[in-house]
Write a protein that holds these residues in place. Sequence first.
Motif, PDB file in Angstrom:
ATOM      1  N   GLN A  86       0.875  -1.176   0.000  1.00  0.00           N
ATOM      2  CA  GLN A  86       0.000   0.000   0.000  1.00  0.00           C
ATOM      3  C   GLN A  86       0.907   1.219   0.000  1.00  0.00           C
ATOM      4  O   GLN A  86       1.975   1.165   0.613  1.00  0.00           O
ATOM      5  N   GLY A 112       7.622   1.869   7.756  1.00  0.00           N
ATOM      6  CA  GLY A 112       8.532   1.293   6.830  1.00  0.00           C
ATOM      7  C   GLY A 112       8.489   2.033   5.488  1.00  0.00           C
ATOM      8  O   GLY A 112       7.510   2.671   5.112  1.00  0.00           O
ATOM      9  N   ALA A 113       9.550   1.789   4.774  1.00  0.00           N
ATOM     10  CA  ALA A 113       9.723   2.482   3.505  1.00  0.00           C
ATOM     11  C   ALA A 113       8.773   1.968   2.423  1.00  0.00           C
ATOM     12  O   ALA A 113       8.347   2.719   1.551  1.00  0.00           O
ATOM     13  N   SER A 117       6.923   5.624  -1.824  1.00  0.00           N
ATOM     14  CA  SER A 117       6.132   6.782  -2.241  1.00  0.00           C
ATOM     15  C   SER A 117       6.382   7.957  -1.296  1.00  0.00           C
ATOM     16  O   SER A 117       6.758   9.061  -1.728  1.00  0.00           O
ATOM     17  N   PHE A 141      12.089  -3.494   7.066  1.00  0.00           N
ATOM     18  CA  PHE A 141      12.646  -4.790   7.492  1.00  0.00           C
ATOM     19  C   PHE A 141      12.533  -5.887   6.445  1.00  0.00           C
ATOM     20  O   PHE A 141      13.067  -6.977   6.613  1.00  0.00           O
ATOM     21  N   HIS A 142      11.902  -5.601   5.325  1.00  0.00           N
ATOM     22  CA  HIS A 142      11.757  -6.584   4.254  1.00  0.00           C
ATOM     23  C   HIS A 142      12.931  -6.397   3.290  1.00  0.00           C
ATOM     24  O   HIS A 142      13.018  -5.372   2.591  1.00  0.00           O
ATOM     25  N   ARG A 145      12.350  -5.565  -0.488  1.00  0.00           N
ATOM     26  CA  ARG A 145      11.778  -4.224  -0.682  1.00  0.00           C
ATOM     27  C   ARG A 145      12.846  -3.161  -0.479  1.00  0.00           C
ATOM     28  O   ARG A 145      12.919  -2.186  -1.235  1.00  0.00           O
ATOM     29  N   GLY A 167      16.025  -2.718   8.763  1.00  0.00           N
ATOM     30  CA  GLY A 167      15.956  -2.973  10.201  1.00  0.00           C
ATOM     31  C   GLY A 167      14.521  -2.983  10.688  1.00  0.00           C
ATOM     32  O   GLY A 167      13.623  -2.461  10.030  1.00  0.00           O
ATOM     33  N   VAL A 169      12.160  -1.591  13.325  1.00  0.00           N
ATOM     34  CA  VAL A 169      12.141  -0.476  14.288  1.00  0.00           C
ATOM     35  C   VAL A 169      11.389  -0.825  15.575  1.00  0.00           C
ATOM     36  O   VAL A 169      11.565  -0.162  16.589  1.00  0.00           O
ATOM     37  N   LEU A 205       3.431   1.535   9.531  1.00  0.00           N
ATOM     38  CA  LEU A 205       3.634   0.089   9.729  1.00  0.00           C
ATOM     39  C   LEU A 205       2.551  -0.422  10.669  1.00  0.00           C
ATOM     40  O   LEU A 205       1.874   0.368  11.344  1.00  0.00           O
TER      41      LEU A 205
HETATM   42  N1  SAM Z   1       4.942   4.422   3.348  1.00  0.00           N
HETATM   43  C1  SAM Z   1       5.204   3.476   2.300  1.00  0.00           C
HETATM   44  C2  SAM Z   1       4.966   4.115   0.935  1.00  0.00           C
HETATM   45  O1  SAM Z   1       4.471   5.257   0.893  1.00  0.00           O
HETATM   46  O2  SAM Z   1       5.291   3.496  -0.073  1.00  0.00           O
HETATM   47  C3  SAM Z   1       4.364   2.218   2.451  1.00  0.00           C
HETATM   48  C4  SAM Z   1       4.642   1.464   3.727  1.00  0.00           C
HETATM   49  S1  SAM Z   1       3.935  -0.155   3.749  1.00  0.00           S
HETATM   50  C5  SAM Z   1       2.274   0.156   4.067  1.00  0.00           C
HETATM   51  C6  SAM Z   1       4.503  -0.774   5.280  1.00  0.00           C
HETATM   52  C7  SAM Z   1       5.954  -1.261   5.206  1.00  0.00           C
HETATM   53  O3  SAM Z   1       6.420  -1.374   6.542  1.00  0.00           O
HETATM   54  C8  SAM Z   1       6.105  -2.635   4.592  1.00  0.00           C
HETATM   55  O4  SAM Z   1       7.001  -2.567   3.506  1.00  0.00           O
HETATM   56  C9  SAM Z   1       6.669  -3.504   5.711  1.00  0.00           C
HETATM   57  O5  SAM Z   1       7.631  -4.436   5.255  1.00  0.00           O
HETATM   58  C10 SAM Z   1       7.315  -2.453   6.627  1.00  0.00           C
HETATM   59  N2  SAM Z   1       7.379  -2.798   8.054  1.00  0.00           N
HETATM   60  C11 SAM Z   1       6.410  -3.362   8.811  1.00  0.00           C
HETATM   61  N3  SAM Z   1       6.818  -3.482  10.093  1.00  0.00           N
HETATM   62  C12 SAM Z   1       8.083  -2.988  10.150  1.00  0.00           C
HETATM   63  C13 SAM Z   1       9.035  -2.833  11.197  1.00  0.00           C
HETATM   64  N4  SAM Z   1       8.773  -3.236  12.440  1.00  0.00           N
HETATM   65  N5  SAM Z   1      10.233  -2.265  10.918  1.00  0.00           N
HETATM   66  C14 SAM Z   1      10.512  -1.856   9.648  1.00  0.00           C
HETATM   67  N6  SAM Z   1       9.648  -1.980   8.604  1.00  0.00           N
HETATM   68  C15 SAM Z   1       8.448  -2.539   8.852  1.00  0.00           C
END
Ligand code: SAM
Length: 393
Positions: A86, A112-113, A117, A141-142, A145, A167, A169, A205
């Motif tokens: 998303q 997360g990144a 976007s 953390f993926h 990605r 990482g 967070v 996240l």
């Molecule tokens: N903000 C991003 C964008 O605009 O493209 C979309 C973020 S997406 C909804 C959520 C991301 O958070 C996923 O890629 C997931 O792998 C990452 N994520 C989830 N839990 C996390 C954590 N504890 N630490 C780092 N990344 C995490």
Amino acid sequence: AVSPFLAPPILTTESTTPSIIHIKRDQLLAKPLSASAEPLTTRFGSFPVSSLLNIPYGSQEESKGFVYILAPTPELWTTSLPHRTQVVYTPDSSYVLSRLRVRPGQTIIEAGAGSGSFTHAAVRAIYGGPEGKGKVLSFEFHAQRAERLREELKDHGLSQHVKLIEGDVCEDGFTFNPSLDKPHTTKPTDPDSVYPDPHAIFLDLPSPHLAIPNIRESTKHAVHLCCFSPCVEQVTKTHTALHAGRWQSVETVELSHRRLEVYYTPKDTVSGDCGSFNEALDKLKVLARGRRERIEKGRWASGQEVDDTEIDQMVEDKKAKSRAKQEGPQQRRPKPTLNDLKLGPKTGEFIPVISRYEPELKTHTSYLTFATLPIKWDEEEEKECKEKVEREK
Ligand code: SAM
């Protein structure tokens, strides 16, 4: 330094400038262009890259004449990026960055990144400032990605403004090893890991409440936080985590973007009102009746049986029609033209109604929780201040 988002007027053959190629209104391609790049193949044909180079942004490719080349703004990247998750859309990212008070030269953390976007919008917000110090620290953390985003940022010429850290967070907090280049994992126990002292943090996240306790107070400035949460259960947990710390000005908002389109509707010559719900319903009934009449006529003509009550109804309808005819044109509503509806009345027979909202604006509604962590309070310093004030009295 020239901002990667300020379009250079001319693309040079040497550069590998990231560009957005506008194929249709809803089809944009993000592509780094260089003389050696492969020809661009679209459903409208194949374009040699040379025909896209050395033309100012905003102009049309000449050989086939309908492809445009546009500057790589975060807004266009958001609409054209490959979705791995998303994403945060422009209405949200612009509101979030303004509420987080992000300015050129600051440090912003995002986690997360995801698909990157928000990363692009954040880079533009911190870009510039004294010595071009602004930085986005992007945690993901993926591994795949993170790696994919690193490549895209390199293609877009943004690598030096974004530090991508692989990482978790929630588990390990926001420390990282600044000497490592590629996305990497660091543990807080790593002797080379540092805490970046950010001005703003954006958490997108599933468990922001687990990451919040890892945010530290700053001795230099307040820390502004935003959590982007699709469900209210997450919001509740976020508030609990914030109230357990020293966070202030905690507030959750939801953005609703609706551009209302004002149209004009014929005025009722008798009451002077605009069209009502009942009137719309009447119109629908008339349409349905007309359809039924056509079906009945067909059945009659082909010798099929028709129910008596249906025939009575048809006769009634016909009578009503001829009555309306006799009442003359002044009793009926004037038929609006498209211009009347869009531009407004010339005759005074139309009145405005707000009838529709723009359906196409891309946005992904979430709850946005904002909070501020004030500058770290120092008891000694405050004591000194108080004594100084007393002495000066
Ligand atoms: N903000 C991003 C964008 O605009 O493209 C979309 C973020 S997406 C909804 C959520 C991301 O958070 C996923 O890629 C997931 O792998 C990452 N994520 C989830 N839990 C996390 C954590 N504890 N630490 C780092 N990344 C995490």
